[in-house]
Write a protein that holds these residues in place. Structure first.
Motif, PDB file in Angstrom:
ATOM      1  N   SER A   1       6.976  67.788  50.738  1.00  0.00           N
ATOM      2  CA  SER A   1       7.421  66.560  51.063  1.00  0.00           C
ATOM      3  C   SER A   1       7.342  66.424  52.611  1.00  0.00           C
ATOM      4  O   SER A   1       8.395  67.298  53.039  1.00  0.00           O
TER       5      SER A   1
ATOM      6  N   LEU B   1       9.313  63.927  53.575  1.00  0.00           N
ATOM      7  CA  LEU B   1      10.140  62.927  53.701  1.00  0.00           C
ATOM      8  C   LEU B   1      11.655  63.661  53.805  1.00  0.00           C
ATOM      9  O   LEU B   1      12.684  62.792  53.561  1.00  0.00           O
TER      10      LEU B   1
ATOM     11  N   SER C   1      13.539  63.076  50.079  1.00  0.00           N
ATOM     12  CA  SER C   1      12.417  63.451  49.152  1.00  0.00           C
ATOM     13  C   SER C   1      12.834  63.604  47.703  1.00  0.00           C
ATOM     14  O   SER C   1      13.767  64.164  47.230  1.00  0.00           O
ATOM     15  N   ALA C   2      11.999  62.780  46.752  1.00  0.00           N
ATOM     16  CA  ALA C   2      12.300  63.090  45.077  1.00  0.00           C
ATOM     17  C   ALA C   2      12.003  64.291  44.710  1.00  0.00           C
ATOM     18  O   ALA C   2      12.931  65.164  43.978  1.00  0.00           O
ATOM     19  N   THR C   3      10.885  64.838  45.367  1.00  0.00           N
ATOM     20  CA  THR C   3      10.318  66.098  44.822  1.00  0.00           C
ATOM     21  C   THR C   3      11.357  67.217  45.150  1.00  0.00           C
ATOM     22  O   THR C   3      11.608  68.247  44.723  1.00  0.00           O
TER      23      THR C   3
ATOM     24  N   PRO D   1       4.498  65.783  45.960  1.00  0.00           N
ATOM     25  CA  PRO D   1       4.481  64.245  46.032  1.00  0.00           C
ATOM     26  C   PRO D   1       2.949  64.030  45.903  1.00  0.00           C
ATOM     27  O   PRO D   1       2.068  64.652  46.408  1.00  0.00           O
ATOM     28  N   MET D   2       2.789  62.682  45.493  1.00  0.00           N
ATOM     29  CA  MET D   2       1.403  62.251  45.536  1.00  0.00           C
ATOM     30  C   MET D   2       1.090  61.599  47.032  1.00  0.00           C
ATOM     31  O   MET D   2       2.135  60.976  47.307  1.00  0.00           O
ATOM     32  N   TYR D   3       0.389  62.204  47.582  1.00  0.00           N
ATOM     33  CA  TYR D   3      -0.023  61.399  48.962  1.00  0.00           C
ATOM     34  C   TYR D   3      -1.601  60.933  48.792  1.00  0.00           C
ATOM     35  O   TYR D   3      -2.364  61.919  48.519  1.00  0.00           O
ATOM     36  N   ASN D   4      -1.691  59.664  48.976  1.00  0.00           N
ATOM     37  CA  ASN D   4      -3.155  59.283  48.972  1.00  0.00           C
ATOM     38  C   ASN D   4      -3.934  59.739  47.634  1.00  0.00           C
ATOM     39  O   ASN D   4      -5.021  60.333  47.556  1.00  0.00           O
ATOM     40  N   PHE D   5      -3.057  59.683  46.506  1.00  0.00           N
ATOM     41  CA  PHE D   5      -3.674  59.963  45.013  1.00  0.00           C
ATOM     42  C   PHE D   5      -3.822  61.339  44.912  1.00  0.00           C
ATOM     43  O   PHE D   5      -4.184  61.764  43.894  1.00  0.00           O
TER      44      PHE D   5
ATOM     45  N   ARG E   1       5.769  59.920  42.577  1.00  0.00           N
ATOM     46  CA  ARG E   1       4.719  59.059  43.466  1.00  0.00           C
ATOM     47  C   ARG E   1       5.304  57.657  43.265  1.00  0.00           C
ATOM     48  O   ARG E   1       6.035  57.125  42.661  1.00  0.00           O
ATOM     49  N   GLY E   2       5.052  56.960  44.270  1.00  0.00           N
ATOM     50  CA  GLY E   2       5.390  55.560  44.538  1.00  0.00           C
ATOM     51  C   GLY E   2       4.968  54.647  43.477  1.00  0.00           C
ATOM     52  O   GLY E   2       5.960  53.728  42.995  1.00  0.00           O
ATOM     53  N   GLY E   3       3.893  54.874  42.850  1.00  0.00           N
ATOM     54  CA  GLY E   3       3.455  53.922  41.816  1.00  0.00           C
ATOM     55  C   GLY E   3       3.407  54.685  40.535  1.00  0.00           C
ATOM     56  O   GLY E   3       3.984  55.709  40.356  1.00  0.00           O
TER      57      GLY E   3
ATOM     58  N   HIS F   1       0.982  56.270  37.680  1.00  0.00           N
ATOM     59  CA  HIS F   1      -0.433  56.837  37.722  1.00  0.00           C
ATOM     60  C   HIS F   1      -0.692  57.553  36.545  1.00  0.00           C
ATOM     61  O   HIS F   1      -1.907  58.182  36.171  1.00  0.00           O
TER      62      HIS F   1
ATOM     63  N   LEU G   1       8.583  55.172  41.978  1.00  0.00           N
ATOM     64  CA  LEU G   1       9.551  55.272  42.878  1.00  0.00           C
ATOM     65  C   LEU G   1       9.862  54.029  43.776  1.00  0.00           C
ATOM     66  O   LEU G   1      10.759  53.740  44.409  1.00  0.00           O
TER      67      LEU G   1
HETATM   68  C1  LIG Z   1       1.501  59.676  53.479  1.00  0.00           C
HETATM   69  C2  LIG Z   1       1.933  59.181  51.892  1.00  0.00           C
HETATM   70  C3  LIG Z   1       0.987  58.684  51.167  1.00  0.00           C
HETATM   71  C4  LIG Z   1       1.312  58.268  50.002  1.00  0.00           C
HETATM   72  N1  LIG Z   1       0.267  58.065  48.990  1.00  0.00           N
HETATM   73  C5  LIG Z   1       0.820  57.398  47.550  1.00  0.00           C
HETATM   74  C6  LIG Z   1      -0.099  57.188  46.894  1.00  0.00           C
HETATM   75  O1  LIG Z   1      -1.633  57.433  46.932  1.00  0.00           O
HETATM   76  N2  LIG Z   1       0.165  56.789  45.426  1.00  0.00           N
HETATM   77  C7  LIG Z   1       1.381  56.456  45.030  1.00  0.00           C
HETATM   78  O2  LIG Z   1       1.668  56.041  44.393  1.00  0.00           O
HETATM   79  N3  LIG Z   1       2.487  56.623  46.087  1.00  0.00           N
HETATM   80  C8  LIG Z   1       1.987  57.214  47.539  1.00  0.00           C
HETATM   81  N4  LIG Z   1       2.966  57.656  48.221  1.00  0.00           N
HETATM   82  C9  LIG Z   1       4.422  57.509  47.897  1.00  0.00           C
HETATM   83  C10 LIG Z   1       5.097  58.812  47.394  1.00  0.00           C
HETATM   84  O3  LIG Z   1       4.320  59.338  46.392  1.00  0.00           O
HETATM   85  C11 LIG Z   1       6.566  58.712  47.090  1.00  0.00           C
HETATM   86  O4  LIG Z   1       7.088  58.295  48.119  1.00  0.00           O
HETATM   87  C12 LIG Z   1       7.025  59.961  46.518  1.00  0.00           C
HETATM   88  O5  LIG Z   1       8.474  59.594  46.265  1.00  0.00           O
HETATM   89  C13 LIG Z   1       6.777  60.998  47.520  1.00  0.00           C
HETATM   90  O6  LIG Z   1       7.691  62.205  47.072  1.00  0.00           O
HETATM   91  P1  LIG Z   1       8.722  62.772  47.973  1.00  0.00           P
HETATM   92  O7  LIG Z   1       9.710  61.736  47.671  1.00  0.00           O
HETATM   93  O8  LIG Z   1       9.243  63.988  47.416  1.00  0.00           O
HETATM   94  O9  LIG Z   1       8.467  62.849  49.376  1.00  0.00           O
HETATM   95  C14 LIG Z   1       2.684  58.033  49.480  1.00  0.00           C
HETATM   96  C15 LIG Z   1       3.754  58.539  50.341  1.00  0.00           C
HETATM   97  C16 LIG Z   1       3.428  58.937  51.751  1.00  0.00           C
HETATM   98  C17 LIG Z   1       4.462  59.436  52.734  1.00  0.00           C
END
Ligand SMILES: Cc1cc2nc3c(=O)[nH]c(=O)nc-3n(C[C@H](O)[C@H](O)[C@H](O)COP(=O)(O)O)c2cc1C
Length: 192
Positions: A9, A11, A15-17, A84-88, A130-132, A134, A166
Protein backbone atom coordinates in the motif's frame (compact mmCIF):
# COMPACT_ATOMS: atom_id res chain seq x y z
CA UNK A 1 8.94 -22.19 10.03
CA UNK A 2 9.53 -19.13 7.84
CA UNK A 3 7.01 -16.37 7.13
CA UNK A 4 7.51 -13.72 4.46
CA UNK A 5 5.50 -10.54 5.09
CA UNK A 6 4.98 -8.07 2.24
CA UNK A 7 3.13 -4.76 2.12
CA UNK A 8 2.41 -2.76 -1.02
CA UNK A 9 0.00 0.00 0.00
CA UNK A 10 1.09 3.56 -0.75
CA UNK A 11 -1.16 4.94 2.01
CA UNK A 12 1.26 4.46 4.93
CA UNK A 13 -0.33 4.65 8.36
CA UNK A 14 -3.82 5.03 6.85
CA UNK A 15 -3.56 1.72 5.03
CA UNK A 16 -6.13 -0.99 5.71
CA UNK A 17 -3.99 -3.75 4.19
CA UNK A 18 -1.00 -2.76 6.34
CA UNK A 19 -3.20 -2.91 9.44
CA UNK A 20 -4.59 -6.31 8.43
CA UNK A 21 -1.33 -7.89 7.27
CA UNK A 22 0.33 -6.83 10.56
CA UNK A 23 -2.55 -8.38 12.52
CA UNK A 24 -2.24 -11.64 10.55
CA UNK A 25 1.51 -11.82 11.18
CA UNK A 26 1.05 -10.97 14.88
CA UNK A 27 -1.41 -13.84 15.16
CA UNK A 28 1.12 -16.25 13.67
CA UNK A 29 3.89 -14.94 15.92
CA UNK A 30 1.72 -15.38 18.99
CA UNK A 31 0.92 -19.00 18.13
CA UNK A 32 4.14 -20.32 16.58
CA UNK A 33 7.15 -19.98 18.85
CA UNK A 34 9.89 -20.73 16.31
CA UNK A 35 8.44 -18.54 13.54
CA UNK A 36 11.05 -16.57 11.63
CA UNK A 37 9.62 -13.45 9.95
CA UNK A 38 11.14 -11.50 7.08
CA UNK A 39 9.49 -8.25 6.03
CA UNK A 40 9.64 -6.14 2.87
CA UNK A 41 7.79 -2.92 2.33
CA UNK A 42 7.38 -2.80 -1.44
CA UNK A 43 6.33 0.86 -1.24
CA UNK A 44 9.37 2.25 0.60
CA UNK A 45 11.72 -0.49 -0.63
CA UNK A 46 10.41 -1.46 -4.08
CA UNK A 47 11.76 -4.23 -6.26
CA UNK A 48 12.84 -2.57 -9.54
CA UNK A 49 10.56 -3.12 -12.50
CA UNK A 50 11.59 -5.86 -14.87
CA UNK A 51 13.46 -4.58 -17.93
CA UNK A 52 15.24 -6.09 -20.91
CA UNK A 53 18.53 -5.54 -19.11
CA UNK A 54 17.34 -7.32 -15.99
CA UNK A 55 15.98 -10.24 -18.03
CA UNK A 56 19.32 -10.52 -19.80
CA UNK A 57 21.08 -10.29 -16.39
CA UNK A 58 23.63 -7.85 -17.81
CA UNK A 59 23.89 -6.03 -14.46
CA UNK A 60 25.35 -8.47 -11.89
CA UNK A 61 24.12 -6.40 -8.93
CA UNK A 62 20.55 -6.34 -10.25
CA UNK A 63 20.71 -10.07 -11.06
CA UNK A 64 21.82 -10.80 -7.49
CA UNK A 65 18.94 -8.80 -6.05
CA UNK A 66 16.47 -10.52 -8.35
CA UNK A 67 17.81 -13.91 -7.26
CA UNK A 68 17.52 -12.92 -3.60
CA UNK A 69 13.88 -11.87 -4.02
CA UNK A 70 13.10 -15.24 -5.63
CA UNK A 71 15.03 -17.22 -3.00
CA UNK A 72 13.29 -15.38 -0.15
CA UNK A 73 9.96 -16.44 -1.64
CA UNK A 74 11.10 -20.02 -2.23
CA UNK A 75 12.36 -20.29 1.37
CA UNK A 76 9.07 -19.10 2.91
CA UNK A 77 6.50 -21.54 4.26
CA UNK A 78 3.90 -18.82 4.69
CA UNK A 79 3.57 -15.63 2.65
CA UNK A 80 1.41 -12.78 3.97
CA UNK A 81 0.72 -10.19 1.28
CA UNK A 82 -0.85 -6.79 1.85
CA UNK A 83 -2.58 -6.20 -1.50
CA UNK A 84 -4.87 -3.20 -2.01
CA UNK A 85 -7.00 -2.90 -5.12
CA UNK A 86 -5.50 -0.27 -7.41
CA UNK A 87 -7.36 0.40 -10.65
CA UNK A 88 -9.19 -2.93 -10.32
CA UNK A 89 -5.94 -4.83 -9.96
CA UNK A 90 -2.90 -4.63 -7.68
CA UNK A 91 -0.25 -1.94 -7.04
CA UNK A 92 2.53 -1.95 -9.63
CA UNK A 93 5.02 -2.39 -6.78
CA UNK A 94 3.45 -5.76 -5.98
CA UNK A 95 3.44 -6.68 -9.68
CA UNK A 96 7.15 -5.83 -9.86
CA UNK A 97 7.76 -8.33 -7.02
CA UNK A 98 5.63 -10.94 -8.79
CA UNK A 99 7.71 -10.49 -11.95
CA UNK A 100 10.76 -11.66 -9.94
CA UNK A 101 9.13 -14.72 -8.39
CA UNK A 102 7.16 -16.07 -11.38
CA UNK A 103 10.20 -17.60 -13.04
CA UNK A 104 10.07 -20.55 -15.44
CA UNK A 105 12.11 -23.46 -14.12
CA UNK A 106 11.97 -22.12 -10.55
CA UNK A 107 8.34 -21.63 -9.56
CA UNK A 108 6.64 -23.20 -12.59
CA UNK A 109 7.54 -25.13 -15.69
CA UNK A 110 5.87 -26.06 -18.93
CA UNK A 111 5.47 -29.76 -19.62
CA UNK A 112 3.90 -31.75 -22.46
CA UNK A 113 0.79 -31.92 -20.27
CA UNK A 114 0.72 -28.16 -19.66
CA UNK A 115 2.09 -25.87 -16.97
CA UNK A 116 3.15 -27.30 -13.62
CA UNK A 117 3.61 -25.29 -10.40
CA UNK A 118 6.87 -25.88 -8.55
CA UNK A 119 6.38 -23.70 -5.45
CA UNK A 120 4.18 -26.26 -3.72
CA UNK A 121 3.65 -26.64 0.01
CA UNK A 122 3.32 -22.96 0.83
CA UNK A 123 0.42 -21.11 2.35
CA UNK A 124 -0.48 -17.61 1.16
CA UNK A 125 -2.67 -15.20 3.12
CA UNK A 126 -3.65 -12.00 1.31
CA UNK A 127 -4.80 -8.93 3.22
CA UNK A 128 -7.10 -7.36 0.62
CA UNK A 129 -8.77 -3.94 0.71
CA UNK A 130 -10.77 -1.97 -1.81
CA UNK A 131 -12.68 1.26 -1.81
CA UNK A 132 -15.74 -0.19 -3.58
CA UNK A 133 -17.55 -3.53 -3.55
CA UNK A 134 -16.09 -6.03 -6.01
CA UNK A 135 -16.53 -9.53 -4.58
CA UNK A 136 -17.76 -11.79 -7.37
CA UNK A 137 -18.00 -8.85 -9.81
CA UNK A 138 -16.29 -8.66 -13.22
CA UNK A 139 -14.40 -5.61 -11.92
CA UNK A 140 -12.31 -7.79 -9.60
CA UNK A 141 -8.94 -8.33 -11.28
CA UNK A 142 -7.19 -8.26 -7.91
CA UNK A 143 -8.19 -11.32 -5.85
CA UNK A 144 -8.89 -13.71 -8.79
CA UNK A 145 -5.57 -12.66 -10.33
CA UNK A 146 -3.65 -13.38 -7.13
CA UNK A 147 -5.44 -16.70 -6.59
CA UNK A 148 -4.70 -17.77 -10.17
CA UNK A 149 -1.11 -16.59 -10.05
CA UNK A 150 -0.23 -18.41 -6.83
CA UNK A 151 -2.15 -21.48 -8.05
CA UNK A 152 -0.14 -21.40 -11.29
CA UNK A 153 3.00 -21.62 -9.16
CA UNK A 154 1.56 -24.63 -7.30
CA UNK A 155 0.13 -22.86 -4.24
CA UNK A 156 -3.47 -23.88 -3.73
CA UNK A 157 -3.74 -22.79 -0.08
CA UNK A 158 -4.56 -19.12 -0.73
CA UNK A 159 -6.77 -17.27 1.74
CA UNK A 160 -8.13 -13.72 1.53
CA UNK A 161 -8.77 -11.54 4.55
CA UNK A 162 -10.90 -8.89 2.91
CA UNK A 163 -12.08 -5.40 3.83
CA UNK A 164 -14.06 -3.81 1.01
CA UNK A 165 -16.34 -0.89 0.45
CA UNK A 166 -13.92 1.21 2.51
CA UNK A 167 -14.72 4.33 0.54
CA UNK A 168 -18.49 4.08 0.99
CA UNK A 169 -18.65 5.76 4.41
CA UNK A 170 -16.60 5.98 7.62
CA UNK A 171 -19.06 3.60 9.29
CA UNK A 172 -18.78 1.09 6.47
CA UNK A 173 -15.00 1.31 6.69
CA UNK A 174 -14.88 0.62 10.42
CA UNK A 175 -17.39 -2.25 10.13
CA UNK A 176 -15.55 -3.82 7.18
CA UNK A 177 -12.23 -3.59 8.99
CA UNK A 178 -13.70 -5.09 12.17
CA UNK A 179 -15.17 -7.97 10.14
CA UNK A 180 -11.82 -8.56 8.44
CA UNK A 181 -10.01 -8.65 11.79
CA UNK A 182 -12.59 -11.13 13.08
CA UNK A 183 -11.97 -13.32 10.01
CA UNK A 184 -8.28 -13.76 10.81
CA UNK A 185 -8.15 -17.41 11.68
CA UNK A 186 -5.96 -19.46 13.99
CA UNK A 187 -2.68 -20.08 12.13
CA UNK A 188 -2.91 -23.85 12.01
CA UNK A 189 -6.61 -23.98 11.14
CA UNK A 190 -7.34 -24.86 7.52
CA UNK A 191 -7.89 -21.91 5.20
CA UNK A 192 -11.45 -21.42 3.97
C1 LIG B 1 -4.11 4.54 -6.78
C2 LIG B 1 -5.37 3.98 -6.22
C3 LIG B 1 -6.22 3.26 -7.04
C4 LIG B 1 -7.39 2.73 -6.52
N1 LIG B 1 -8.20 1.99 -7.32
C5 LIG B 1 -9.34 1.45 -6.82
C6 LIG B 1 -10.21 0.67 -7.64
O1 LIG B 1 -9.95 0.45 -8.81
N2 LIG B 1 -11.32 0.18 -7.08
C7 LIG B 1 -11.65 0.36 -5.75
O2 LIG B 1 -12.66 -0.14 -5.30
N3 LIG B 1 -10.82 1.07 -4.95
C8 LIG B 1 -9.69 1.62 -5.45
N4 LIG B 1 -8.87 2.34 -4.65
C9 LIG B 1 -9.20 2.45 -3.23
C10 LIG B 1 -8.36 1.44 -2.43
O3 LIG B 1 -8.58 0.12 -2.87
C11 LIG B 1 -8.72 1.54 -0.96
O4 LIG B 1 -8.36 2.86 -0.53
C12 LIG B 1 -7.99 0.53 -0.11
O5 LIG B 1 -8.25 0.79 1.24
C13 LIG B 1 -6.51 0.59 -0.37
O6 LIG B 1 -5.82 -0.27 0.51
P1 LIG B 1 -4.88 0.40 1.62
O7 LIG B 1 -5.81 1.11 2.57
O8 LIG B 1 -4.17 -0.73 2.26
O9 LIG B 1 -3.95 1.34 0.94
C14 LIG B 1 -7.71 2.90 -5.16
C15 LIG B 1 -6.84 3.64 -4.34
C16 LIG B 1 -5.69 4.17 -4.86
C17 LIG B 1 -4.75 4.93 -3.95
Amino acid sequence: MKLLHLDSSALGANSATRELSAAIVARWQADIADLSVEYRDLDSNPVPHLTGASLAATDPEAATESGQVLQQFLDADIVVVGAPMYNFSIPSTLKAWIDRIAVAGKTFRYTAKGPEGLATGKRVIVASARGGLHSGAPSDFQEPYLRFLFGFMGITDVEFIRAEGLGLSPQHRSEALAAAHAAIGAPLAKAA
